[in-house]
Design an enzyme around this catalytic site. Structure first.
Site, mmCIF file in Angstrom:
data_model
loop_
_atom_site.group_PDB
_atom_site.id
_atom_site.type_symbol
_atom_site.label_atom_id
_atom_site.label_comp_id
_atom_site.label_asym_id
_atom_site.label_seq_id
_atom_site.Cartn_x
_atom_site.Cartn_y
_atom_site.Cartn_z
ATOM 1 N N ASP A 317 85.145 -64.544 27.109
ATOM 2 C CA ASP A 317 85.264 -65.905 26.617
ATOM 3 C C ASP A 317 84.458 -65.988 25.312
ATOM 4 O OD1 ASP A 317 85.883 -68.562 26.312
ATOM 5 O OD2 ASP A 317 85.366 -69.143 28.338
HETATM 6 C C1 BGC Z 1 86.763 -71.756 26.728
HETATM 7 C C2 BGC Z 1 88.068 -71.108 27.078
HETATM 8 C C3 BGC Z 1 88.972 -71.070 25.878
HETATM 9 C C4 BGC Z 1 88.261 -70.364 24.752
HETATM 10 C C5 BGC Z 1 89.080 -70.260 23.484
HETATM 11 C C6 BGC Z 1 86.150 -71.185 25.478
HETATM 12 O O1 BGC Z 1 85.044 -71.900 25.052
HETATM 13 O O2 BGC Z 1 85.869 -71.624 27.807
HETATM 14 O O3 BGC Z 1 88.673 -71.777 28.152
HETATM 15 O O4 BGC Z 1 90.186 -70.450 26.182
HETATM 16 O O5 BGC Z 1 87.079 -71.085 24.439
HETATM 17 O O6 BGC Z 1 89.135 -71.467 22.844
#
Ligand code: BGC
Length: 756
Positions: A317
């Site tokens: 993430d």
């Molecule tokens: C979130 C994810 C997301 C990713 C890309 C993260 O901060 O937890 O769910 O897909 O960002 O934007």
């Protein structure tokens, strides 16, 4: 004798099933087993040509901002690609993937322009490996202007209709490919069992069975049988696993989850999704039992690869590898963090703001700290998905191939899903549906005239706070009611903002002239950490406003648009009607008006428990000991939802009072519509294990069917369960079914049976 269902057994079964289905597919001239080998060969031969820089580049994912002209944050214009930066990313660092967008929803033309530039620069690279572009398409292609926006996942779960979820996902897949993008960071498969968590609306709620059913449906909708299709995308299971259950309720704070509970509650939706063919997975940003999941080899490799046999990409993430050092104080340096994460099983780093990961990983390999086999393994997984998506042949398809983008039919379908999700929680004296004629309605509350509150986060922008700018052609609740009964019959004053009063006097005065009050309360848009709260109650000004309106003596219908169940126990008993709308998306205003005025009969059911008090946050599958200390007494229970008609359950019958071996138990029940209009009912099957070696829940959801009944009609609903459905994970971490007594619960009916 106890029969044990272990993950290894499940794995062996899966293998047999895979071989079997591959053979069947072969007979259909579809996928033949040899193609698998052909793909392996293609991947291997490409990897054999790659140098180290090209390999670690594939494992690097950067955000669009990194290759855009500045200033990238707070821009007033949609970002334009900065060709020099793009060349640096692709030709110097060989990045394999780019993601998202910054503070804007782009037009399709703009997306095509971006993807064209990416394609051109990739064409200049030595091996011309296509970029895998990924996007947060969370409830529709929400970063493309004009796309169809659906209810958020929690609302989707409230439909209890996997068919709708599958179709909505197929529209999202179509509209994402119509934006030249092949990969969506959806679905969230975490269990929504912590109501304060700001992302609970991104889950399918608290019941494992419901999440599994919806998870399979959404993946089928995104992927169909072939992700290389120009109408399909690769899904990304998120966030593996346990992210949704922070102890404090605050985003990205630690969870304590014993492994038996991880396996019982959090693993099954991922296991199903892997079987359903989801080729990518995003890792839990947070910490379980003191270990950040990005560094947890047991979860990322032993279980994910060894037991679930996941073959796809595990992507980090946002910035989470670096955070092992900077935020979690787990790794003593950035470089050590990279080593830990890669060796734990992370294949791709969502770095995403620079190329440091690629530089550090290169050094680690050169120093012998990270072995080449691990790099090759990760790169092969990434290339395999690129091949499977068909990106080597078509990075994207022509814009004109998508005439149905944002079509009326898709938007109507979104309205239908919203209508099936909205849940009628209270209808005292049958106050609803409201009459359409000779009526004056006061529409008030901060959610009454806002598209932001209907959509929540992940709408046009990350936090969803610009939504009203992009949705001028959509109806807020106020506008939809005005259209329904005529502007002159609708009175309006905001009455309250989210956390302070506005125009309250005006609203109270207007209430005197109204026959009914539609009071729209709830939450502003948010996601992730900005959505953290300290108090689950709705802000005081909202409850006080509700009480003042109730005091006028006019019937108040409360409409809740909110991402999590904010407590309403300070005033709920004064409301005549209560509708939970969740975050119903762009067509939510129209859907609500159709329900308020009786054109649609509500059929949503809560996919979460709606708590009454902040210190009573039980879930529906509470234990006997919780029951003996105090009753499960939430504001509204899980699975609850009223209709404008009534349903009666009778004649619960079990095919036998004892089952043994591989016998199946058939359970049937009759459901009658005893009211005056057609309606949909969700028939919910719960089973309780009376005694077990891990204390059992009183009941657990094991099946459901949504049926349609005409007035006066009776239908017989049939469920079949077997030993596997009665299994749980024991303290040796094995999935087992223990013999003994069980109890079936459907509606108010109950019956016991014995498992030998
Ligand atoms: C979130 C994810 C997301 C990713 C890309 C993260 O901060 O937890 O769910 O897909 O960002 O934007």
């Amino acid at each position: 004798m106890k029969r044990k269902y272990t993950f290894q057994n499940a794995g062996a079964l899966l293998l047999i099933m895979l071989i079997f289905s591959a053979l069947i597919a072969g007979c259909n001239g579809d996928k033949v087993p040899n193609q698998q080998t052909a793909l392996d060969k293609k991947v291997d031969s490409l990897v054999a040509q790659m140098n180290l820089a090209e390999k670690v580049g594939q494992m690097t994912q950067v955000t669009l901002a990194v290759v855009s002209k500045g200033p990238v944050y707070n821009p007033t214009m949609p970002q334009q690609i900065d060709t020099a930066k793009l060349k640096e990313a692709i030709l110097k660092y060989h990045v394999g993937s780019i993601l998202n967008v910054v503070n804007h929803a782009y037009t399709r033309d703009h997306w095509y322009q971006i993807m064209n530039e990416i394609k051109q620069v990739t064409g200049q690279s030595r091996l011309q490996i296509p970029i895998l572009y990924g996007i947060d398409a969370i409830h529709g292609a929400n970063y493309t202007q004009g796309a169809t926006l659906f209810p958020q996942e929690l609302g989707m779960a409230a439909t209890w209709n996997p068919g709708l979820v599958e179709k909505a996902a197929s529209i999202t897949a179509y509209e994402t490919r119509a934006s030249a993008i092949p990969w969506v960071f959806s679905p969230v498969l975490g269990m929504g069992r912590q109501p304060a968590w700001p992302r609970i609306y991104e889950t399918f709620g608290e019941a494992v069975y419901l999440t599994r059913s919806m998870g399979k449906a959404i993946i089928k909708g995104y992927e169909g049988n072939n992700i290389a299709s120009k109408f399909k995308v690769a899904s990304c299971m998120k966030h593996y696993m346990g992210y949704s259950f922070p102890l404090t309720g605050k985003d990205r704070t630690p969870a304590l989850i014993p492994e038996e509970y991880l396996r019982q509650y959090f693993l099954p939706p991922f296991a199903d999704a892997v079987k359903a063919g989801s080729p990518t997975l995003m890792i839990n940003s947070s910490v379980i039992n003191g270990i950040p999941v990005h560094a947890n080899h047991h979860l990322l490799t032993d279980i994910l690869r060894g037991e679930l046999h996941f073959k796809g990409i595990a992507v980090s993430d946002w910035e989470d590898i670096n955070k092992l050092y900077t935020v979690y104080h787990y790794a003593p340096s950035e470089k050590e963090a990279v080593k830990m994460a890669v060796m734990a099983g992370v294949d791709m780093s969502m770095v995403p703001n620079n190329f440091d990961f690629a530089k550090q990983l290169t050094e680690l390999v050169k120093d012998g700290e990270v072995p080449m086999w691990r790099i090759d393994q990760a790169v092969k997984r990434i290339l395999r998905v690129k091949f499977e998506l068909g990106l080597f042949n078509h990075l994207f398809y022509p814009e004109k191939d998508y005439p149905e983008f944002g079509s009326k039919a898709s938007q109507d379908f979104s309205r239908k899903t919203a209508e099936e999700s909205i849940t009628l929680l209270k209808n005292k004296d049958q106050v609803l549906p409201l009459p359409k004629k000779k009526v004056k309605v006061l529409v008030t509350g901060f959610g009454a005239n806002s598209m932001e509150v209907l959509n929540g986060g992940w709408s046009y922008t990350w936090q969803g706070q610009e939504t009203d700018k992009y949705t001028k052609d959509k109806n807020t609740i106020l506008e939809a009611i005005q259209q329904k009964i005529g502007k002159s019959n609708v009175l309006y004053a905001e009455g309250t903002a989210y956390d302070k009063s506005v125009n309250e006097r005006k609203a109270l005065d207007l209430a005197q002239k109204a026959d009914y009050i539609v009071l729209c309360l709830g939450e502003m848009a948010y996601t992730e950490t900005p959505g953290n709260i300290d108090d689950l109650y709705l802000p005081d000004n909202q409850s006080e406003f509700a009480l003042k309106l109730a005091k006028t003596g006019k019937p108040v219908i409360l409409v809740l648009t909110e991402g999590r169940p904010r407590l309403i126990s300070k005033f709920a008993d004064k409301m005549k009607g209560i509708l939970m709308a969740y975050l119903p998306g762009n067509e939510g205003g129209d859907a609500l008006a159709n329900i308020l005025f009786g054109e649609v009969n509500p059929s949503g059911k809560l996919p979460i428990t709606y708590p009454r008090y902040p210190n009573s946050l039980e879930t529906y599958d509470y234990s006997y000991t919780e029951q003996s200390q105090h009753d499960y007494n939430p504001q509204f229970p899980f699975g609850y939802g009223l209709s404008y008609t009534n349903f009666k359950y009778s004649h619960l019958k079990l095919s036998s009072d004892t089952i043994s071996g591989n016998q199946k138990l058939k359970i049937q029940v009759e459901v009658t519509n005893t009211g005056k209009r057609e309606g949909k009912e969700v028939v919910q099957l719960y089973i309780g294990d009376l005694y077990a070696s891990i204390i059992p829940p009183v009941k657990t959801l094991k099946g459901f069917q949504k049926i349609d009944l005409m007035a006066g009609e009776t239908k017989t609903v049939l469920f079949t369960v077997d030993k596997q459905d009665l299994s749980f994970v024991n303290s040796q971490l094995k999935r087992v079914t223990e013999p003994g007594e069980f109890e079936v619960h459907i509606g108010q009916l109950k019956q016991k049976f014995h498992l030998q």
